[in-house]
Design a protein around this motif. Structure first.
Motif, PDB file in Angstrom:
ATOM      1  N   GLU A  98       9.721   9.272   2.882  1.00 30.17           N
ATOM      2  CA  GLU A  98       9.506   8.278   1.820  1.00 30.17           C
ATOM      3  C   GLU A  98       8.710   7.093   2.344  1.00 30.17           C
ATOM      4  N   VAL A  99       9.007   6.666   3.577  1.00 22.64           N
ATOM      5  CA  VAL A  99       8.342   5.492   4.151  1.00 22.64           C
ATOM      6  C   VAL A  99       6.842   5.736   4.269  1.00 22.64           C
ATOM      7  N   SER A 100       6.474   6.837   4.896  1.00 28.44           N
ATOM      8  CA  SER A 100       5.057   7.124   5.108  1.00 28.44           C
ATOM      9  C   SER A 100       4.333   7.393   3.793  1.00 28.44           C
ATOM     10  N   LEU A 101       4.938   8.189   2.914  1.00 30.96           N
ATOM     11  CA  LEU A 101       4.261   8.576   1.669  1.00 30.96           C
ATOM     12  C   LEU A 101       4.097   7.391   0.728  1.00 30.96           C
ATOM     13  N   THR A 102       5.129   6.575   0.579  1.00 29.86           N
ATOM     14  CA  THR A 102       5.051   5.443  -0.339  1.00 29.86           C
ATOM     15  C   THR A 102       4.041   4.414   0.153  1.00 29.86           C
ATOM     16  N   ASN A 103       3.959   4.222   1.460  1.00 24.49           N
ATOM     17  CA  ASN A 103       3.030   3.236   2.015  1.00 24.49           C
ATOM     18  C   ASN A 103       1.571   3.683   1.964  1.00 24.49           C
ATOM     19  N   MET A 104       1.308   4.864   1.476  1.00 18.67           N
ATOM     20  CA  MET A 104      -0.077   5.295   1.294  1.00 18.67           C
ATOM     21  C   MET A 104      -0.806   4.414   0.274  1.00 18.67           C
ATOM     22  N   VAL A 105      -0.065   3.718  -0.600  1.00 18.07           N
ATOM     23  CA  VAL A 105      -0.710   2.838  -1.588  1.00 18.07           C
ATOM     24  C   VAL A 105      -0.505   1.360  -1.256  1.00 18.07           C
ATOM     25  N   ARG A 106       0.009   1.076  -0.076  1.00 18.34           N
ATOM     26  CA  ARG A 106       0.227  -0.312   0.326  1.00 18.34           C
ATOM     27  C   ARG A 106      -1.093  -1.084   0.365  1.00 18.34           C
ATOM     28  N   GLU A 107      -1.074  -2.304  -0.185  1.00 16.26           N
ATOM     29  CA  GLU A 107      -2.248  -3.185  -0.201  1.00 16.26           C
ATOM     30  C   GLU A 107      -3.444  -2.538  -0.908  1.00 16.26           C
ATOM     31  N   GLN A 108      -3.160  -1.668  -1.878  1.00 13.13           N
ATOM     32  CA  GLN A 108      -4.246  -1.006  -2.601  1.00 13.13           C
ATOM     33  C   GLN A 108      -4.139  -1.255  -4.100  1.00 13.13           C
ATOM     34  N   ILE A 109      -5.279  -1.126  -4.772  1.00 15.04           N
ATOM     35  CA  ILE A 109      -5.330  -1.138  -6.235  1.00 15.04           C
ATOM     36  C   ILE A 109      -5.807   0.243  -6.668  1.00 15.04           C
ATOM     37  N   VAL A 110      -4.938   0.968  -7.363  1.00 15.76           N
ATOM     38  CA  VAL A 110      -5.224   2.334  -7.785  1.00 15.76           C
ATOM     39  C   VAL A 110      -5.649   2.318  -9.254  1.00 15.76           C
ATOM     40  N   ALA A 111      -6.650   3.107  -9.602  1.00 21.66           N
ATOM     41  CA  ALA A 111      -7.041   3.247 -11.006  1.00 21.66           C
ATOM     42  C   ALA A 111      -5.888   3.901 -11.768  1.00 21.66           C
ATOM     43  N   GLU A 112      -5.504   3.308 -12.881  1.00 20.83           N
ATOM     44  CA  GLU A 112      -4.334   3.799 -13.604  1.00 20.83           C
ATOM     45  C   GLU A 112      -4.507   5.240 -14.072  1.00 20.83           C
ATOM     46  N   GLU A 113      -5.746   5.645 -14.357  1.00 28.72           N
ATOM     47  CA  GLU A 113      -5.956   7.012 -14.817  1.00 28.72           C
ATOM     48  C   GLU A 113      -5.698   8.041 -13.715  1.00 28.72           C
ATOM     49  N   GLU A 114      -5.586   7.590 -12.449  1.00 25.63           N
ATOM     50  CA  GLU A 114      -5.265   8.494 -11.344  1.00 25.63           C
ATOM     51  C   GLU A 114      -3.759   8.718 -11.191  1.00 25.63           C
ATOM     52  N   LEU A 115      -2.976   8.020 -11.991  1.00 27.67           N
ATOM     53  CA  LEU A 115      -1.523   8.102 -11.904  1.00 27.67           C
ATOM     54  C   LEU A 115      -0.978   9.018 -12.998  1.00 27.67           C
ATOM     55  N   PRO A 116       0.170   9.684 -12.747  1.00 28.17           N
ATOM     56  CA  PRO A 116       0.999   9.580 -11.555  1.00 28.17           C
ATOM     57  C   PRO A 116       0.397  10.300 -10.342  1.00 28.17           C
ATOM     58  N   MET A 117       0.656   9.746  -9.167  1.00 27.93           N
ATOM     59  CA  MET A 117       0.288  10.354  -7.891  1.00 27.93           C
ATOM     60  C   MET A 117       1.561  10.993  -7.330  1.00 27.93           C
ATOM     61  N   ARG A 118       1.507  12.299  -7.065  1.00 28.08           N
ATOM     62  CA  ARG A 118       2.696  13.027  -6.611  1.00 28.08           C
ATOM     63  C   ARG A 118       2.453  13.584  -5.218  1.00 28.08           C
ATOM     64  N   LEU A 119       3.333  13.239  -4.289  1.00 29.93           N
ATOM     65  CA  LEU A 119       3.151  13.567  -2.879  1.00 29.93           C
ATOM     66  C   LEU A 119       4.404  14.246  -2.327  1.00 29.93           C
ATOM     67  N   THR A 120       4.198  15.191  -1.414  1.00 35.61           N
ATOM     68  CA  THR A 120       5.344  15.834  -0.765  1.00 35.61           C
ATOM     69  C   THR A 120       5.031  16.060   0.707  1.00 35.61           C
ATOM     70  N   ALA A 121       6.084  16.058   1.531  1.00 36.17           N
ATOM     71  CA  ALA A 121       5.921  16.283   2.970  1.00 36.17           C
ATOM     72  C   ALA A 121       7.198  16.845   3.551  1.00 36.17           C
ATOM     73  N   TRP A 122       7.038  17.745   4.523  1.00 35.15           N
ATOM     74  CA  TRP A 122       8.168  18.229   5.317  1.00 35.15           C
ATOM     75  C   TRP A 122       8.063  17.571   6.683  1.00 35.15           C
ATOM     76  N   THR A 123       9.046  16.750   7.024  1.00 33.50           N
ATOM     77  CA  THR A 123       9.017  16.030   8.297  1.00 33.50           C
ATOM     78  C   THR A 123      10.404  15.984   8.927  1.00 33.50           C
ATOM     79  N   PRO A 124      10.437  15.767  10.236  1.00 33.05           N
ATOM     80  CA  PRO A 124      11.699  15.341  10.847  1.00 33.05           C
ATOM     81  C   PRO A 124      12.052  13.946  10.336  1.00 33.05           C
ATOM     82  N   CYS A 125      13.337  13.654  10.298  1.00 29.20           N
ATOM     83  CA  CYS A 125      13.825  12.330   9.918  1.00 29.20           C
ATOM     84  C   CYS A 125      14.816  11.884  10.999  1.00 29.20           C
TER      85      CYS A 125
END
Length: 425
Positions: free
Chosen positions: A232-259
């Motif tokens: 969650e930390v890495s994926l959510t921060n992909m939009v940190r300090e960014q302005i995303v075009a609303e038409e590109e949303l929703p953005m859906r991301l998935t990852a398999w990682t160690p925690c």
């Protein structure tokens, strides 16, 4: 993080939201500091105006040859320049105090979240499947150790308590579970697979709410990095300090990682087995949405997570968490609890939360509607789709056979090279 303007305009509503979390009022304290900070803003604006005016007059006095006026004005500007850093420092001090307070306050629950002090107030929404309530069912660690493929002793010798070493078909089963989940989420549910960093800096953990409040739950390196407690930390921060075009949303991301989690405060809980480890793997789901999309996306996400258990034919129930049991950043949270016959109990296997704009404000993550100049904070959602280790636990206990073998769920057989049963060798 909260909008200070909302607290100014709705102090009673803010305190009422905190009361639902079991917390005392804070609006008065915050607004008193805010008033002080705003006073220094006015002082700085006044000093700036006086400096600008005096600077113009200096030029005029010099042009006239009025040395006395020139020197007086120069002295005024010098005095103003000395006052401004003092006012700026006081303003920053008050603003930092506000930020420190707000950083430690959890999100305000949605109106439809059940009120209660703890998990006893959680509400069951639905169940699926028929739990096996056999009194002879073994727990997963007894099954795994008897198979000779789950080794806690060797793991403890090299790493200490709350670690496990998987080998043979159980190691392959872990990989199969993760690949099955990733294929399902990317192939059918429109998630984009990401291979994110496992080490992050302070700002990333601050953005998703782990810092500063939950430092003890994290592992820090000897440098300036932290091991992620969840993707969650890495994926959510992909939009940190960014302005995303609303038409590109929703953005859906998935990852398999160690925690990696220190499990602070869990002494004596789940000390045997794979339920509560310092290192485990998880398939994470994260959605970034426009503000008006997040409620529907939340329902969609919980459906995606539930579908994993349906395909694996594992009985479960879905709960909505009470105000006293929700996570720090959540507006509303659903938990999925899978049936474990060895424990004769339902145990959490996924937690799916809508965080509203709480994380976005901490990350300064915004979106802009098409054709508009004004931006607004995105909404963020996260959930397990699912915890891989706990899914293995559920498979071992629900698919165990009297001879000690474990039947491989049909949905996983293509990922196991056609293996239908795990047996001791």
């Amino acid at each position: 993080m909260f909008d200070i303007k909302f607290i100014r305009d709705n102090p009673d509503a803010f305190d009422a939201g905190l009361a639902r979390r079991g917390l005392g009022p804070r609006a008065g304290e915050i607004l008193a500091l805010d008033e002080e900070a705003r006073k220094y803003t006015h002082v700085l604006n006044d000093l700036q105006e006086r400096r600008n005016a005096a600077s113009k007059q200096i030029g005029a006095a010099k042009a006239k040859g009025d040395e006395d006026e020139f020197n007086r004005l120069r002295a005024d500007v010098d005095a103003i320049k000395q006052q401004m850093p003092v006012a700026e420092a006081e303003q920053k001090k008050k603003q930092d105090a506000i930020r420190d307070i707000l950083s430690g306050i959890p999100n305000i629950p949605a109106d439809d979240v059940p009120e209660g002090k703890d998990e006893d107030a959680n509400v069951e929404l639905r169940t699926w499947g028929e739990p096996n309530r056999s009194n002879s069912a073994k727990e997963h660690f007894d099954i795994g150790e008897a198979l000779g493929q789950m080794d806690f002793e060797t793991a403890a010798n090299m790493s200490g308590a709350r670690f496990v070493l998987l080998k043979g078909q159980l190691a392959r089963l872990e990989r199969a579970i993760a690949n099955f989940m990733l294929d399902l989420h990317t192939g059918e549910f429109n998630y984009t697979e990401v291979a994110p960093p496992l080490l992050v800096k302070d700002d990333a953990l601050y953005g998703t709410g782990q810092l500063p409040k939950f430092t003890e739950d994290l592992f820090k390196t000897t440098g300036d990095h932290w091991l992620i407690p969840t993707a969650e930390v890495s994926l959510t921060n992909m939009v940190r300090e960014q302005i995303v075009a609303e038409e590109e949303l929703p953005m859906r991301l998935t990852a398999w990682t160690p925690c990696f989690r220190s499990e602070a405060g869990s002494a004596g809980r789940d000390t045997r087995g794979m339920i509560r480890l310092h290192q485990f793997s998880k398939v994470e789901l994260v959605s970034i949405t426009a503000p008006d999309q997040s409620k529907d996306e939340h329902e969609r996400m919980i459906g995606c997570a539930e579908e994993v258990l349906k395909r694996l034919e594992l009985p479960y129930r879905t709960m909505v968490l009470s105000t006293g049991d929700m996570g720090f950043g959540a507006v509303k949270t659903y938990d999925i609890e899978v049936w474990l016959p060895g424990q004769n109990a339902f145990r959490e296997i996924s937690s799916v939360s809508n965080c509203g704009d709480f994380q976005a404000r901490r990350m300064n993550a915004r979106c802009r509607p098409k054709g508009e100049k004004q931006t607004k904070f995105v909404h963020t959602l996260n959930g397990s789709g699912l915890a891989v280790g706990r899914t293995m636990v559920a498979i071992l206990e629900n698919y165990q056979n009297a001879d000690g073998s474990v039947t491989v769920p049909e949905a996983l057989r293509p990922f196991m090279g056609g293996v239908t049963k795990i047996e001791a060798k």
